[in-house]
Design a protein around this motif. Structure first.
Motif, mmCIF file in Angstrom:
data_model
loop_
_atom_site.group_PDB
_atom_site.id
_atom_site.type_symbol
_atom_site.label_atom_id
_atom_site.label_comp_id
_atom_site.label_asym_id
_atom_site.label_seq_id
_atom_site.Cartn_x
_atom_site.Cartn_y
_atom_site.Cartn_z
ATOM 1 N N PRO A 183 0.849 -1.243 -0.027
ATOM 2 C CA PRO A 183 0.155 -0.335 -0.477
ATOM 3 C C PRO A 183 0.755 1.583 0.081
ATOM 4 C CG PRO A 183 -0.503 -1.449 1.340
ATOM 5 C CD PRO A 183 0.578 -2.182 1.116
ATOM 6 N N VAL A 184 2.305 1.230 0.796
ATOM 7 C CA VAL A 184 3.098 1.979 1.103
ATOM 8 C C VAL A 184 3.052 2.664 -0.785
ATOM 9 C CG1 VAL A 184 5.352 1.303 0.546
ATOM 10 C CG2 VAL A 184 4.562 3.562 2.199
ATOM 11 N N LEU A 185 3.487 2.055 -1.612
ATOM 12 C CA LEU A 185 3.251 2.389 -3.192
ATOM 13 C C LEU A 185 2.834 3.658 -3.439
ATOM 14 C CD1 LEU A 185 4.014 -1.437 -4.879
ATOM 15 C CD2 LEU A 185 5.171 0.431 -4.499
ATOM 16 N N THR A 186 1.435 3.842 -2.840
ATOM 17 C CA THR A 186 0.522 4.829 -2.939
ATOM 18 C C THR A 186 0.833 6.215 -2.869
ATOM 19 O OG1 THR A 186 -1.230 3.945 -1.362
ATOM 20 C CG2 THR A 186 -1.709 2.731 -3.665
ATOM 21 N N LEU A 187 1.546 5.922 -1.771
ATOM 22 C CA LEU A 187 2.565 7.326 -0.990
ATOM 23 C C LEU A 187 2.924 7.968 -2.530
ATOM 24 C CD1 LEU A 187 2.664 8.333 1.772
ATOM 25 C CD2 LEU A 187 4.850 7.857 2.289
ATOM 26 N N GLU A 188 2.553 9.496 -2.511
ATOM 27 C CA GLU A 188 3.519 10.265 -3.429
ATOM 28 C C GLU A 188 4.032 11.230 -2.934
ATOM 29 O OE1 GLU A 188 3.955 10.028 -5.780
ATOM 30 O OE2 GLU A 188 2.298 7.855 -6.448
ATOM 31 N N PRO A 189 4.998 12.605 -3.554
ATOM 32 C CA PRO A 189 5.520 13.214 -3.338
ATOM 33 C C PRO A 189 4.793 14.416 -2.952
ATOM 34 C CG PRO A 189 6.832 12.498 -4.776
ATOM 35 C CD PRO A 189 5.748 12.435 -4.511
ATOM 36 N N ALA A 209 14.212 1.144 -0.645
ATOM 37 C CA ALA A 209 13.916 -0.241 -1.037
ATOM 38 C C ALA A 209 12.366 -0.908 -1.609
ATOM 39 C CB ALA A 209 14.734 -1.582 -0.726
ATOM 40 N N ILE A 210 11.296 -0.570 -1.345
ATOM 41 C CA ILE A 210 10.478 -1.161 -1.789
ATOM 42 C C ILE A 210 10.314 -0.485 -3.276
ATOM 43 C CG2 ILE A 210 7.788 -1.613 -1.060
ATOM 44 C CD1 ILE A 210 8.620 -0.659 1.653
ATOM 45 N N HIS A 211 10.308 0.943 -3.979
ATOM 46 C CA HIS A 211 10.225 1.459 -5.107
ATOM 47 C C HIS A 211 11.614 2.419 -5.377
ATOM 48 C CE1 HIS A 211 8.467 2.620 -9.004
ATOM 49 N NE2 HIS A 211 7.849 1.849 -8.861
ATOM 50 N N ARG A 212 11.658 2.338 -6.578
ATOM 51 C CA ARG A 212 12.561 3.627 -6.777
ATOM 52 C C ARG A 212 11.648 4.919 -6.530
ATOM 53 N NH1 ARG A 212 13.542 -0.520 -5.407
ATOM 54 N NH2 ARG A 212 14.504 -2.289 -6.535
ATOM 55 N N LYS A 213 9.989 5.169 -6.829
ATOM 56 C CA LYS A 213 10.234 6.499 -6.698
ATOM 57 C C LYS A 213 10.076 7.214 -5.754
ATOM 58 C CE LYS A 213 5.373 5.089 -5.683
ATOM 59 N NZ LYS A 213 4.618 5.615 -5.020
ATOM 60 N N ASN A 214 10.220 5.603 -4.710
ATOM 61 C CA ASN A 214 10.265 6.534 -2.688
ATOM 62 C C ASN A 214 11.435 7.338 -2.730
ATOM 63 O OD1 ASN A 214 8.079 4.647 -2.700
ATOM 64 N ND2 ASN A 214 9.177 2.938 -1.301
ATOM 65 N N MET A 215 12.692 7.169 -3.688
ATOM 66 C CA MET A 215 13.786 8.121 -3.381
ATOM 67 C C MET A 215 12.811 9.918 -4.229
ATOM 68 S SD MET A 215 16.968 9.356 -3.175
ATOM 69 C CE MET A 215 17.334 7.560 -2.725
ATOM 70 N N ASP A 216 12.011 9.690 -4.285
ATOM 71 C CA ASP A 216 11.093 11.899 -4.473
ATOM 72 C C ASP A 216 10.525 11.660 -3.067
ATOM 73 O OD1 ASP A 216 12.415 11.255 -7.555
ATOM 74 O OD2 ASP A 216 10.262 10.475 -8.257
ATOM 75 N N ALA A 246 21.760 5.156 -4.672
ATOM 76 C CA ALA A 246 20.565 5.321 -3.714
ATOM 77 C C ALA A 246 21.305 6.203 -2.624
ATOM 78 C CB ALA A 246 19.991 4.043 -3.165
ATOM 79 N N TYR A 247 21.606 5.277 -1.891
ATOM 80 C CA TYR A 247 22.516 5.763 0.021
ATOM 81 C C TYR A 247 23.318 7.210 -0.546
ATOM 82 C CZ TYR A 247 21.014 0.841 1.498
ATOM 83 O OH TYR A 247 20.185 0.169 2.040
ATOM 84 N N GLN A 248 24.087 6.964 -1.392
ATOM 85 C CA GLN A 248 25.322 7.861 -1.921
ATOM 86 C C GLN A 248 23.839 9.059 -2.071
ATOM 87 O OE1 GLN A 248 27.420 6.494 -5.210
ATOM 88 N NE2 GLN A 248 28.755 4.544 -3.453
ATOM 89 N N THR A 249 23.411 9.570 -2.605
ATOM 90 C CA THR A 249 22.802 10.850 -3.165
ATOM 91 C C THR A 249 22.294 11.248 -1.759
ATOM 92 O OG1 THR A 249 21.799 9.846 -4.782
ATOM 93 C CG2 THR A 249 20.324 11.567 -4.311
#
Length: 318
Positions: A113-119, A141-148, A183-186
């Motif tokens: 369900p956390v995939l539905t969370l957006e910036p 790690a769950i989804h790359r879009k979570n970086m945003d 991701a961590y280095q970012t």
């Protein structure tokens, strides 16, 4: 006594199904239902230490989602920014325990369900009365879009001059080591406090030698590099010097959640102005207590239990 400091975290939570008997899962017919997830464990750990603990998440609009929501709320975690969503089942993990004590964990969180969370779901008002924002690599790690999402959280935290802590919490079942490193280095240049296991940091930078860790912390301007080292205790690099603290001797029965508890303990001690050695001592005590109880978060101690344990007084019945 707490001075009512506030900590915010965000991430997935899961229903954990623990087998009632040992052996391959295909032969296990009975399970005990528990609640888990690194960020939720951390939030609960903070709440039990009398910190104001806010958790941002999404849960499936199902019975398991309600179990997690009620459990977190009952532990004193602020769940005002947790929402239920249709069409995304609440995440699960199922444990397998063999006769020799070894085990595996099987994750069912592909459609979390956390995939539905957006910036745009991250609002400035969520950060009111918050002192520390705590992030982990599990959410990334769950989804790359979570970086945003994480970068928006960091931007707001920096604008409000909040401390930012990060636990890599590598989950190689969710992504590769190369993906995690990138991701961590970012994120590292924006991190004030890095809370990491020794094996974990060795995987990330290729070494756990003190001089390499020092160079790493200086390169990214990480003001507090905290190394969690299990039965060998912990270490802190800050203000251009290293400090080491021995672990408390306990007979561990389950190490799950110990790192999350350590993180909560360290941030509690930091916010309350403990000297560096005492921060490590307090965090070590929380982590040690967690290992004496089986379960993902059942062993996270209350504040008075930690002080009793450190002072070698009788620990409250747990």
């Amino acid at each position: 006594m707490s001075l009512n400091y506030g900590i915010l975290t965000l991430g997935d939570a899961m229903i954990t199904l623990n087998p009632a008997s040992t052996g391959p899962l295909r032969f296990v017919s009975t399970f005990e239902r528990k609640v888990g997830g690194a960020e939720l464990n951390f939030a609960i750990g903070c709440a039990r230490l009398d910190l104001r603990s806010k958790w941002i998440s999404r849960l499936g609009k199902d019975e398991f989602g309600r179990v997690i929501y009620n459990f977190a709320k009952g532990e004193g975690v602020d769940v005002d920014d947790v929402a239920f969503v249709e069409g995304y089942p609440t995440s699960l993990n199922v444990k397998e325990i063999r006769e020799d004590g070894s085990g595996k964990t099987f994750y069912y969180r592909h459609q979390s369900p956390v995939l539905t969370l957006e910036p745009e779901d991250i609002k400035e008002e969520m950060f009111e009365d918050i002192d520390v924002v705590h992030l982990t690599g599990v959410f990334l790690a769950i989804h790359r879009k979570n970086m945003d999402i994480v970068q928006k959280v960091i931007a707001i935290a920096k604008e409000k001059e909040l401390l930012i802590s990060f636990d890599p919490n590598i989950r190689l079942k969710l992504w590769s080591l190369d993906e995690a490193r990138a991701a961590y280095q970012t994120l590292f240049p924006d991190i004030d406090i890095l809370l990491t296991g020794r094996d974990e940091i060795k995987s990330i930078i290729g070494s756990d030698k003190e001089e390499e860790l020092t160079s790493f912390a200086e390169r990214y301007s990480i003001s507090q590099l905290v190394i969690k080292d299990g039965a060998r205790g912990s270490a802190l690099y800050s203000n251009h010097q290293w400090l080491h603290q021995e672990a408390f001797p306990v007979n561990p029965v389950d190490t799950v959640g110990a790192g999350d508890g350590f993180d909560a303990g360290y941030l509690y001690a930091l916010l309350h102005g403990f000297e560096p050695e005492r921060r490590l001592e307090f965090a070590n005590a929380v982590g040690a207590l967690v290992t004496t109880v089986s379960g993902d978060n059942e062993g996270l101690p209350l504040l008075e239990e930690v002080f009793s344990f450190i002072n070698k007084e009788a620990v409250v019945e747990r």
